[in-house]
Design a protein around this motif. Structure first.
Motif, PDB file in Angstrom:
ATOM      1  N   LEU A 119      -9.942  38.814 -39.383  1.00 53.41           N
ATOM      2  CA  LEU A 119     -11.078  39.734 -39.355  1.00 53.41           C
ATOM      3  C   LEU A 119     -12.162  39.232 -38.405  1.00 53.41           C
ATOM      4  O   LEU A 119     -12.768  40.015 -37.675  1.00 53.41           O
ATOM      5  CB  LEU A 119     -11.658  39.924 -40.763  1.00 53.41           C
ATOM      6  CG  LEU A 119     -10.835  40.783 -41.712  1.00 53.41           C
ATOM      7  CD1 LEU A 119     -11.333  40.613 -43.140  1.00 53.41           C
ATOM      8  CD2 LEU A 119     -10.891  42.245 -41.293  1.00 53.41           C
ATOM      9  N   LYS A 120     -12.392  37.920 -38.414  1.00 47.10           N
ATOM     10  CA  LYS A 120     -13.402  37.352 -37.516  1.00 47.10           C
ATOM     11  C   LYS A 120     -13.031  37.612 -36.058  1.00 47.10           C
ATOM     12  O   LYS A 120     -13.881  37.963 -35.238  1.00 47.10           O
ATOM     13  CB  LYS A 120     -13.544  35.853 -37.765  1.00 47.10           C
ATOM     14  CG  LYS A 120     -14.619  35.218 -36.922  1.00 47.10           C
ATOM     15  CD  LYS A 120     -14.781  33.750 -37.227  1.00 47.10           C
ATOM     16  CE  LYS A 120     -15.874  33.180 -36.317  1.00 47.10           C
ATOM     17  NZ  LYS A 120     -15.999  31.745 -36.464  1.00 47.10           N
ATOM     18  N   MET A 121     -11.746  37.465 -35.734  1.00 52.00           N
ATOM     19  CA  MET A 121     -11.301  37.748 -34.367  1.00 52.00           C
ATOM     20  C   MET A 121     -11.503  39.219 -34.015  1.00 52.00           C
ATOM     21  O   MET A 121     -11.908  39.538 -32.894  1.00 52.00           O
ATOM     22  CB  MET A 121      -9.832  37.350 -34.196  1.00 52.00           C
ATOM     23  CG  MET A 121      -9.642  35.852 -34.204  1.00 52.00           C
ATOM     24  SD  MET A 121      -7.969  35.189 -33.960  1.00 52.00           S
ATOM     25  CE  MET A 121      -6.897  36.543 -33.806  1.00 52.00           C
ATOM     26  N   MET A 122     -11.252  40.112 -34.962  1.00 56.06           N
ATOM     27  CA  MET A 122     -11.444  41.541 -34.713  1.00 56.06           C
ATOM     28  C   MET A 122     -12.934  41.856 -34.521  1.00 56.06           C
ATOM     29  O   MET A 122     -13.284  42.673 -33.671  1.00 56.06           O
ATOM     30  CB  MET A 122     -10.865  42.364 -35.863  1.00 56.06           C
ATOM     31  CG  MET A 122      -9.367  42.264 -35.981  1.00 56.06           C
ATOM     32  SD  MET A 122      -8.478  42.713 -34.479  1.00 56.06           S
ATOM     33  CE  MET A 122      -8.837  44.443 -34.382  1.00 56.06           C
ATOM     34  N   ILE A 123     -13.790  41.190 -35.277  1.00 51.74           N
ATOM     35  CA  ILE A 123     -15.237  41.378 -35.119  1.00 51.74           C
ATOM     36  C   ILE A 123     -15.660  40.938 -33.723  1.00 51.74           C
ATOM     37  O   ILE A 123     -16.391  41.653 -33.031  1.00 51.74           O
ATOM     38  CB  ILE A 123     -16.015  40.610 -36.207  1.00 51.74           C
ATOM     39  CG1 ILE A 123     -15.833  41.301 -37.553  1.00 51.74           C
ATOM     40  CG2 ILE A 123     -17.494  40.489 -35.850  1.00 51.74           C
ATOM     41  CD1 ILE A 123     -16.334  40.493 -38.746  1.00 51.74           C
ATOM     42  N   GLU A 124     -15.189  39.774 -33.301  1.00 47.84           N
ATOM     43  CA  GLU A 124     -15.546  39.260 -31.978  1.00 47.84           C
ATOM     44  C   GLU A 124     -15.051  40.189 -30.866  1.00 47.84           C
ATOM     45  O   GLU A 124     -15.778  40.465 -29.909  1.00 47.84           O
ATOM     46  CB  GLU A 124     -14.989  37.851 -31.799  1.00 47.84           C
ATOM     47  CG  GLU A 124     -15.701  36.832 -32.663  1.00 47.84           C
ATOM     48  CD  GLU A 124     -15.029  35.469 -32.678  1.00 47.84           C
ATOM     49  OE1 GLU A 124     -13.953  35.297 -32.057  1.00 47.84           O
ATOM     50  OE2 GLU A 124     -15.582  34.572 -33.316  1.00 47.84           O
ATOM     51  N   ALA A 125     -13.824  40.692 -31.003  1.00 45.27           N
ATOM     52  CA  ALA A 125     -13.280  41.607 -29.994  1.00 45.27           C
ATOM     53  C   ALA A 125     -14.084  42.902 -29.951  1.00 45.27           C
ATOM     54  O   ALA A 125     -14.366  43.436 -28.864  1.00 45.27           O
ATOM     55  CB  ALA A 125     -11.813  41.900 -30.291  1.00 45.27           C
ATOM     56  N   THR A 126     -14.471  43.404 -31.105  1.00 47.78           N
ATOM     57  CA  THR A 126     -15.252  44.638 -31.163  1.00 47.78           C
ATOM     58  C   THR A 126     -16.632  44.431 -30.554  1.00 47.78           C
ATOM     59  O   THR A 126     -17.135  45.296 -29.823  1.00 47.78           O
ATOM     60  CB  THR A 126     -15.357  45.136 -32.618  1.00 47.78           C
ATOM     61  OG1 THR A 126     -14.040  45.279 -33.162  1.00 47.78           O
ATOM     62  CG2 THR A 126     -16.077  46.476 -32.687  1.00 47.78           C
ATOM     63  N   LEU A 127     -17.242  43.281 -30.833  1.00 49.32           N
ATOM     64  CA  LEU A 127     -18.541  42.984 -30.225  1.00 49.32           C
ATOM     65  C   LEU A 127     -18.442  42.935 -28.704  1.00 49.32           C
ATOM     66  O   LEU A 127     -19.332  43.422 -27.997  1.00 49.32           O
ATOM     67  CB  LEU A 127     -19.091  41.661 -30.763  1.00 49.32           C
ATOM     68  CG  LEU A 127     -19.641  41.697 -32.178  1.00 49.32           C
ATOM     69  CD1 LEU A 127     -19.924  40.298 -32.683  1.00 49.32           C
ATOM     70  CD2 LEU A 127     -20.888  42.565 -32.258  1.00 49.32           C
ATOM     71  N   LEU A 128     -17.358  42.358 -28.187  1.00 56.27           N
ATOM     72  CA  LEU A 128     -17.165  42.330 -26.730  1.00 56.27           C
ATOM     73  C   LEU A 128     -17.027  43.725 -26.148  1.00 56.27           C
ATOM     74  O   LEU A 128     -17.575  44.025 -25.094  1.00 56.27           O
ATOM     75  CB  LEU A 128     -15.936  41.478 -26.384  1.00 56.27           C
ATOM     76  CG  LEU A 128     -16.108  39.978 -26.503  1.00 56.27           C
ATOM     77  CD1 LEU A 128     -14.759  39.273 -26.277  1.00 56.27           C
ATOM     78  CD2 LEU A 128     -17.141  39.460 -25.521  1.00 56.27           C
ATOM     79  N   GLU A 129     -16.322  44.588 -26.856  1.00 54.93           N
ATOM     80  CA  GLU A 129     -16.160  45.977 -26.404  1.00 54.93           C
ATOM     81  C   GLU A 129     -17.498  46.704 -26.419  1.00 54.93           C
ATOM     82  O   GLU A 129     -17.827  47.432 -25.484  1.00 54.93           O
ATOM     83  CB  GLU A 129     -15.143  46.722 -27.283  1.00 54.93           C
ATOM     84  CG  GLU A 129     -13.723  46.383 -26.965  1.00 54.93           C
ATOM     85  CD  GLU A 129     -13.308  46.829 -25.578  1.00 54.93           C
ATOM     86  OE1 GLU A 129     -13.503  47.998 -25.228  1.00 54.93           O
ATOM     87  OE2 GLU A 129     -12.779  45.979 -24.830  1.00 54.93           O
TER      88      GLU A 129
ATOM     89  N   GLN B 268     -18.865  47.699 -38.400  1.00 52.86           N
ATOM     90  CA  GLN B 268     -19.425  47.670 -39.751  1.00 52.86           C
ATOM     91  C   GLN B 268     -18.319  47.557 -40.793  1.00 52.86           C
ATOM     92  O   GLN B 268     -18.454  46.834 -41.781  1.00 52.86           O
ATOM     93  CB  GLN B 268     -20.285  48.901 -39.996  1.00 52.86           C
ATOM     94  CG  GLN B 268     -21.568  48.852 -39.214  1.00 52.86           C
ATOM     95  CD  GLN B 268     -22.691  49.602 -39.894  1.00 52.86           C
ATOM     96  OE1 GLN B 268     -22.482  50.331 -40.851  1.00 52.86           O
ATOM     97  NE2 GLN B 268     -23.886  49.423 -39.395  1.00 52.86           N
ATOM     98  N   ASP B 269     -17.208  48.254 -40.575  1.00 52.21           N
ATOM     99  CA  ASP B 269     -16.079  48.175 -41.499  1.00 52.21           C
ATOM    100  C   ASP B 269     -15.503  46.763 -41.523  1.00 52.21           C
ATOM    101  O   ASP B 269     -15.238  46.209 -42.598  1.00 52.21           O
ATOM    102  CB  ASP B 269     -15.007  49.192 -41.112  1.00 52.21           C
ATOM    103  CG  ASP B 269     -13.877  49.223 -42.115  1.00 52.21           C
ATOM    104  OD1 ASP B 269     -14.157  49.308 -43.332  1.00 52.21           O
ATOM    105  OD2 ASP B 269     -12.700  49.149 -41.694  1.00 52.21           O
ATOM    106  N   TYR B 270     -15.303  46.164 -40.348  1.00 54.69           N
ATOM    107  CA  TYR B 270     -14.794  44.791 -40.287  1.00 54.69           C
ATOM    108  C   TYR B 270     -15.749  43.821 -40.974  1.00 54.69           C
ATOM    109  O   TYR B 270     -15.313  42.921 -41.692  1.00 54.69           O
ATOM    110  CB  TYR B 270     -14.589  44.340 -38.837  1.00 54.69           C
ATOM    111  CG  TYR B 270     -13.415  44.957 -38.132  1.00 54.69           C
ATOM    112  CD1 TYR B 270     -12.224  45.228 -38.793  1.00 54.69           C
ATOM    113  CD2 TYR B 270     -13.484  45.247 -36.780  1.00 54.69           C
ATOM    114  CE1 TYR B 270     -11.153  45.789 -38.130  1.00 54.69           C
ATOM    115  CE2 TYR B 270     -12.406  45.805 -36.108  1.00 54.69           C
ATOM    116  CZ  TYR B 270     -11.238  46.074 -36.783  1.00 54.69           C
ATOM    117  OH  TYR B 270     -10.175  46.620 -36.121  1.00 54.69           O
TER     118      TYR B 270
END
Length: 59
Positions: free
Chosen positions: A43-53, A10-12
Motif C-alpha cells: 500500500l505504501k508503494m501504491m501511495i508513493e506511485a499515486t503521489l508521483l502521478e 485517499q482510498d490507499y
C-alpha cells in the motif's frame, strides 16, 4: 484524471491506516502480523506511485 488520482490516494491512505491498526492489534494479541505488514508495504508503494502521478499532473 487528477480527481480520480486524489480519490485513489485517499482510498490507499484509508487502507494503510486500517492495515496499521490491524498490525498493532495482531502484535498485542501475540499473533502473526508479518503478512499483514507486507500488505501495508504494498500500500505504501501504491501511495508513493499515486503521489508521483499527482505531481506529474500538477507540475
Amino acid at each position: 484524471m487528477l480527481e480520480l488520482l486524489k480519490e485513489q490516494l485517499q482510498d490507499y491512505m484509508r487502507q494503510m491506516e486500517e492495515n496499521k491498526d490491524e498490525c498493532i492489534q495482531l502484535m498485542k494479541e501475540g499473533k502473526e502480523w508479518q503478512e499483514t505488514a507486507k500488505k501495508g508495504a504494498g500500500l505504501k508503494m501504491m501511495i508513493e506511485a499515486t503521489l508521483l502521478e499527482i505531481k506529474r499532473y500538477t507540475a
